[in-house]
Design an enzyme around this catalytic site. Structure first.
Site, short mmCIF file in Angstrom:
data_model
loop_
_atom_site.label_atom_id
_atom_site.label_comp_id
_atom_site.label_asym_id
_atom_site.label_seq_id
_atom_site.Cartn_x
_atom_site.Cartn_y
_atom_site.Cartn_z
N HIS A 1 0.88 -1.29 -0.04
CA HIS A 1 0.16 -0.34 -0.23
C HIS A 1 1.09 1.22 0.15
O HIS A 1 2.02 0.94 0.63
CB HIS A 1 -1.31 -0.31 1.20
CG HIS A 1 -2.18 1.35 1.50
ND1 HIS A 1 -3.37 1.62 0.80
CD2 HIS A 1 -1.39 2.30 1.73
CE1 HIS A 1 -3.91 2.41 0.89
NE2 HIS A 1 -1.83 3.20 2.02
N ARG B 1 -15.01 4.05 -6.69
CA ARG B 1 -14.74 2.96 -5.49
C ARG B 1 -15.97 3.28 -4.16
O ARG B 1 -15.77 2.49 -3.66
CB ARG B 1 -13.53 3.07 -5.12
CG ARG B 1 -12.47 2.22 -6.20
CD ARG B 1 -11.28 2.68 -5.10
NE ARG B 1 -10.73 2.10 -4.40
CZ ARG B 1 -9.71 0.47 -4.62
NH1 ARG B 1 -9.52 0.35 -6.02
NH2 ARG B 1 -9.37 -0.24 -3.66
N GLU C 1 -5.77 -6.85 -6.76
CA GLU C 1 -6.40 -5.99 -5.30
C GLU C 1 -6.05 -7.05 -3.88
O GLU C 1 -7.05 -8.27 -4.57
CB GLU C 1 -6.61 -4.16 -5.23
CG GLU C 1 -6.49 -3.70 -5.58
CD GLU C 1 -7.58 -2.56 -6.02
OE1 GLU C 1 -7.67 -2.04 -4.56
OE2 GLU C 1 -7.99 -1.41 -6.58
#
Length: 230
Positions: free
Chosen positions: A16, A55, A173
């Site tokens: 990340h 998102r 992801e």
């Protein structure tokens, strides 16, 4: 820190990235927090407003459900398409975007097995979470086939005439539900020795002395403003 992608999928490294300005509040909180809950704790936001909005609307089709913004996102490889966009926005001086490029970004590195062993809720995608054809799974057994691991080892991920789906797949992801505790971090990566010393000072100020910090220029694009590369 073991070089990523040399391990089996269930042990693969995940990463990340965030702006170094965000590290002090992250360290103080002891965790990364999903975008839907982070609020004003994010000092410098490097994300695209349009992508963040998508998102917050896109549903996750398997448990624990919710929307993608309810999860802390991790990639399986550095030099992601998202980081490329950040680097290009800086290079091109694109207006109304985060302006400073990828140099100030810090990678927080962990691994799939660390997340799974703690029984945190997580979901994996096979590509860009916003794309309509992307598939999701919360099963460790699906990871070997779900993610395009050979593509994660490639330096270049652009689409080709023979494969128009490479960029989407490179954006696969691992999404950790709600928050990610920092005790699962195995190390940090930065672009330059100067950023390493800056991060080490931030870590020292937080009482963290022996953290692994690697200088990984090959994990970055590092475009200068107006730069042209042949």
């Amino acid at each position: 820190m073991v070089l990523l992608l040399t391990l089996p999928p269930e042990q693969a490294q995940i990463m990340h990235f965030t702006h170094i300005d965000n590290m002090s509040p992250i360290l103080a909180a002891g965790r990364l927090v999903a975008d839907s809950a982070v609020g004003e704790r994010l000092t410098t936001d490097v994300g695209s407003a349009a992508i963040k909005a998508s998102r917050r609307a896109k549903r996750v089709p398997c448990p624990p459900g919710g929307v993608i913004a309810d999860y802390v996102p991790f990639y399986y490889a550095p030099r992601s398409p998202m980081m490329y966009r950040i680097a290009c926005d800086h290079r091109d001086g694109k207006p109304n975007c985060y302006p400073d490029g990828d140099d100030p970004l810090v990678y927080l590195v962990s691994s799939v097995d660390r997340v799974h062993a703690t029984r945190l809720d997580w979901v994996a995608s096979d590509g860009n979470c916003a794309a309509a054809l992307t598939c999701f799974s919360n099963s460790l057994r699906d990871l070997p086939e779900l993610v395009d691991w050979p593509l994660m080892r490639e330096t270049l991920w652009r689409n080709t005439p023979a494969d128009q789906d490479r960029m989407r797949r490179r954006m696969a992801e691992l999404l950790v539900h709600r928050e990610f505790p920092l005790e699962l971090v195995i190390g940090y990566a930065v672009r330059t020795p100067a950023r390493e010393e800056q991060l080490r000072q931030v870590l020292r100020d937080a009482g963290i002395i022996n953290a692994y910090v690697g200088v990984r220029p090959d994990w970055y694009y590092g475009f200068g403003r107006g730069e042209v590369r042949g």
